[in-house]
Scaffold this motif. Sequence first.
Motif, PDB file in Angstrom:
ATOM      1  N   GLU A 118       0.811  -1.220   0.000  1.00  0.00           N
ATOM      2  CA  GLU A 118       0.000   0.000   0.000  1.00  0.00           C
ATOM      3  C   GLU A 118       0.843   1.269   0.000  1.00  0.00           C
ATOM      4  O   GLU A 118       0.417   2.295  -0.530  1.00  0.00           O
ATOM      5  CB  GLU A 118      -0.967  -0.001   1.190  1.00  0.00           C
ATOM      6  CG  GLU A 118      -0.346   0.186   2.548  1.00  0.00           C
ATOM      7  CD  GLU A 118       0.440  -1.002   3.070  1.00  0.00           C
ATOM      8  OE1 GLU A 118       1.252  -0.798   3.984  1.00  0.00           O
ATOM      9  OE2 GLU A 118       0.269  -2.128   2.572  1.00  0.00           O
TER      10      GLU A 118
ATOM     11  N   LEU B  83       1.571   2.924  -3.321  1.00  0.00           N
ATOM     12  CA  LEU B  83       0.371   3.474  -3.948  1.00  0.00           C
ATOM     13  C   LEU B  83       0.002   4.824  -3.369  1.00  0.00           C
ATOM     14  O   LEU B  83      -0.667   5.621  -4.020  1.00  0.00           O
ATOM     15  CB  LEU B  83      -0.804   2.511  -3.785  1.00  0.00           C
ATOM     16  CG  LEU B  83      -0.590   1.090  -4.266  1.00  0.00           C
ATOM     17  CD1 LEU B  83      -1.885   0.305  -4.152  1.00  0.00           C
ATOM     18  CD2 LEU B  83      -0.056   1.052  -5.675  1.00  0.00           C
TER      19      LEU B  83
ATOM     20  N   ASP C 182       3.587   7.229  -4.486  1.00  0.00           N
ATOM     21  CA  ASP C 182       4.090   7.137  -5.861  1.00  0.00           C
ATOM     22  C   ASP C 182       5.599   6.924  -5.945  1.00  0.00           C
ATOM     23  O   ASP C 182       6.211   7.207  -6.965  1.00  0.00           O
ATOM     24  CB  ASP C 182       3.696   8.368  -6.693  1.00  0.00           C
ATOM     25  CG  ASP C 182       2.231   8.377  -7.054  1.00  0.00           C
ATOM     26  OD1 ASP C 182       1.680   7.294  -7.316  1.00  0.00           O
ATOM     27  OD2 ASP C 182       1.635   9.469  -7.072  1.00  0.00           O
TER      28      ASP C 182
ATOM     29  N   VAL D  98      -3.823   0.188  -8.746  1.00  0.00           N
ATOM     30  CA  VAL D  98      -3.656   1.480  -8.100  1.00  0.00           C
ATOM     31  C   VAL D  98      -4.820   2.426  -8.372  1.00  0.00           C
ATOM     32  O   VAL D  98      -5.297   3.104  -7.464  1.00  0.00           O
ATOM     33  CB  VAL D  98      -2.293   2.121  -8.480  1.00  0.00           C
ATOM     34  CG1 VAL D  98      -2.198   2.399  -9.958  1.00  0.00           C
ATOM     35  CG2 VAL D  98      -2.044   3.382  -7.655  1.00  0.00           C
TER      36      VAL D  98
ATOM     37  N   ARG E 127      -7.192   3.973  -5.383  1.00  0.00           N
ATOM     38  CA  ARG E 127      -7.357   5.409  -5.113  1.00  0.00           C
ATOM     39  C   ARG E 127      -8.818   5.840  -5.210  1.00  0.00           C
ATOM     40  O   ARG E 127      -9.269   6.674  -4.422  1.00  0.00           O
ATOM     41  CB  ARG E 127      -6.473   6.217  -6.057  1.00  0.00           C
ATOM     42  CG  ARG E 127      -5.007   6.068  -5.684  1.00  0.00           C
ATOM     43  CD  ARG E 127      -4.109   6.871  -6.544  1.00  0.00           C
ATOM     44  NE  ARG E 127      -2.728   6.721  -6.085  1.00  0.00           N
ATOM     45  CZ  ARG E 127      -1.688   7.071  -6.802  1.00  0.00           C
ATOM     46  NH1 ARG E 127      -1.842   7.608  -7.990  1.00  0.00           N
ATOM     47  NH2 ARG E 127      -0.476   6.899  -6.327  1.00  0.00           N
TER      48      ARG E 127
END
Length: 139
Positions: A82, A85, A88, A108, A112
């Motif tokens: 996680e 994600l 970045d 991803v 989000r």
Amino acid sequence: MNEDALARVDLFSGLSKKELQFLTNSCQERTYTAGSTLFAQGDAGVGLYIVISGKVRIIHKSNPEADEEELRVLGPGEVIGEMALLDDLPRSASAIAIDDVKVLLLPVWEFRTILRNHPDITLNLLSVLSRRLRKVEAE
């Protein structure tokens, strides 16, 4: 079947049946044989892994000449990957299957979207990350 597995994951435990179905439909099922790499330190973060069965070693190398350090072993119901994600940045560790492993991969962009639409998942994620940070600081 995967909905039941997701309902047992701390991050997703507060979701309704309909939301769990949406989440399940957003995931891709993947299997890895013992000794194979789910992802390597330095890789781009393409998704969040949810362990359905088997165990996964999380290892880290501080530099190419250093020995690998085992950070933890994760099993069914636990989430991997996680951090990449959220920020970045490349993967900060590698994930290696200890035995045969089945995971659900949540891409991803789906991850989000779910965080934006479900603040309770975001709060659960912050809680999980906070516990991990506290554990590291205590060592």
